[in-house]
Design an enzyme around this catalytic site. Structure first.
Site, PDB file in Angstrom:
ATOM      1  N   THR A 272       0.842  -1.194   0.000  1.00 37.66           N
ATOM      2  CA  THR A 272       0.000   0.000   0.000  1.00 37.66           C
ATOM      3  C   THR A 272       0.876   1.241   0.000  1.00 37.66           C
ATOM      4  O   THR A 272       1.964   1.228   0.558  1.00 37.66           O
ATOM      5  CB  THR A 272      -0.827  -0.015   1.302  1.00 37.66           C
ATOM      6  OG1 THR A 272      -1.805  -1.004   1.181  1.00 37.66           O
ATOM      7  CG2 THR A 272      -1.491   1.322   1.601  1.00 37.66           C
TER       8      THR A 272
ATOM      9  N   GLY B 117      -5.258  -3.519   8.063  1.00 31.06           N
ATOM     10  CA  GLY B 117      -6.288  -2.486   8.106  1.00 31.06           C
ATOM     11  C   GLY B 117      -7.271  -2.619   9.252  1.00 31.06           C
ATOM     12  O   GLY B 117      -7.701  -1.611   9.828  1.00 31.06           O
TER      13      GLY B 117
ATOM     14  N   THR C 195      -0.240   2.292   7.021  1.00 28.31           N
ATOM     15  CA  THR C 195      -0.110   1.040   6.258  1.00 28.31           C
ATOM     16  C   THR C 195       0.048  -0.142   7.203  1.00 28.31           C
ATOM     17  O   THR C 195       0.730  -0.035   8.231  1.00 28.31           O
ATOM     18  CB  THR C 195       1.079   1.074   5.277  1.00 28.31           C
ATOM     19  OG1 THR C 195       1.260  -0.254   4.736  1.00 28.31           O
ATOM     20  CG2 THR C 195       2.393   1.500   5.933  1.00 28.31           C
TER      21      THR C 195
HETATM   22  N1  ASP Z   1      -3.797  -1.180   5.143  1.00 27.00           N
HETATM   23  C1  ASP Z   1      -4.064  -1.919   3.936  1.00 27.00           C
HETATM   24  C2  ASP Z   1      -5.352  -2.685   4.098  1.00 27.00           C
HETATM   25  O1  ASP Z   1      -5.609  -3.190   5.178  1.00 27.00           O
HETATM   26  C3  ASP Z   1      -2.982  -2.896   3.585  1.00 27.00           C
HETATM   27  C4  ASP Z   1      -1.573  -2.360   3.604  1.00 27.00           C
HETATM   28  O2  ASP Z   1      -1.276  -1.342   4.180  1.00 27.00           O
HETATM   29  O3  ASP Z   1      -0.702  -2.985   2.986  1.00 27.00           O
HETATM   30  O4  ASP Z   1      -6.079  -2.829   3.138  1.00 27.00           O
END
Ligand code: ASP
Length: 307
Positions: A176, A230, A227
């Site tokens: 992300t 989530g 990030t």
């Molecule tokens: N935070 C993002 C999610 O949960 C994933 C990530 O940060 O890689 O969709």
């Protein structure tokens, strides 16, 4: 020269140090290029809001990262992207989720903010809105990348979801993305864009499109992009929590972000990037690594994955 700061991330996770050298070089080069691009925009006086959007667009074009072109596969074998953006001047914000055919989800989130009366649009409706604005559509093939496909094949049909950069996916570590900036006019903005978690099911939505969890900006305090897993970022309203600590406890940006990442969140969950209203920055993470970079008008320019 007037003050500016920009920080970027390309995801946090169990990024093993054994990534092959050529891969490492690719990540460092991409992060450096994107950071330089963002810094130059700020130097030219571009507003933070525009800068974070344009910087995230660069990530969305780069197959190394889990957003736009490089988005991970869902349980159903397609791609479904989320994004959000916030303007620190006035708390205006925009978000989209379940985007399947748009090259730049962050720009669609910005358009939700600037040209609709809404804040958050989902799936088909969001794409109808995009059509009305004249967006060009990509077919799902555009989002196919061999490495993401291999990642997904390893868990296809199972109930397992994963951050795409975790250890089992060592061969293809990416993540992300987000950008936060303080511009030379003293304004803050934050943006986050993602393909979400590999093999996500039932139209699962993470924190990235959720204002207050994945993204937050307020000129009176700071701009934040998160990030990691989530679900935990939503439960702990991470980006807003950093803002609230600054606002109500009057602590420093480092203290606020350390509190959230190392005390409130469990170990191994993720990280964030933050810039405050006077240009301080913090890029803490509680995972093995986080793709990240920061540049300031005081001459800082660094790109890192690990400590
Ligand atoms: N935070 C993002 C999610 O949960 C994933 C990530 O940060 O890689 O969709």
């Amino acid at each position: 020269m007037k003050k500016y700061t920009i920080a970027i991330h390309g995801g946090a996770g169990a990024i093993p140090k054994i990534i092959p050298e050529d891969q490492k070089k690719l990540y460092f080069a991409a992060l450096e290029k994107i950071l330089k691009y963002g810094e130059n925009l700020l130097k030219k006086g571009k507003p933070a809001l525009r800068v974070v959007e344009l910087v995230v667009n660069k990530f969305e074009d780069c197959p190394l990262f889990n957003c736009g072109k490089g988005s991970v596969f869902t349980f159903a074998g397609d791609h479904s992207m989320d994004a959000s953006i916030m303007d620190g001047r006035n708390r205006e914000c925009g978000a989209v989720t379940g985007i399947k055919r748009i090259q730049y989800p962050i720009s669609l989130a910005k358009d939700v903010m600037t040209t609709s009366k809404y804040v958050f649009l989902n799936g088909k409706g969001a794409e109808e809105f995009a059509k009305e604005l004249g967006y060009k559509f990509k077919n799902q093939k555009y989002f196919f990348t061999e490495k993401r496909y291999e990642q997904w094949k390893r868990v296809q049909g199972s109930d397992s979801t994963s951050l795409d950069h975790n250890a089992e996916f060592a061969a293809a570590p990416k993540g992300t993305v987000g950008a936060v900036a303080l511009d030379i006019h003293g304004d803050l903005a934050a943006a986050t864009s993602t393909g979400g978690m590999t093999n996500k099911k039932w139209d699962r939505i993470g924190d990235s499109p959720i204002i207050g969890a994945g993204t937050f900006a307020d000129n009176s305090t700071c701009a934040v992009s998160s990030t990691g897993e989530g679900e935990e970022f939503i439960k702990n309203v991470v980006a807003f929590e950093v803002h609230a600590l600054l606002k109500y406890k009057n602590v420093s940006l480092k203290e606020a972000t350390d509190e959230v990442i190392f005390k409130i969140l469990k170990k191994g969950i993720g990280g964030l990037i933050a810039v405050d209203k006077i240009g301080n920055f913090a890029l803490p993470y509680n995972t093995l690594g986080m793709y990240r970079g920061v540049a300031t008008s005081k001459g800082v320019f660094e790109v890192k994955i690990w400590e």
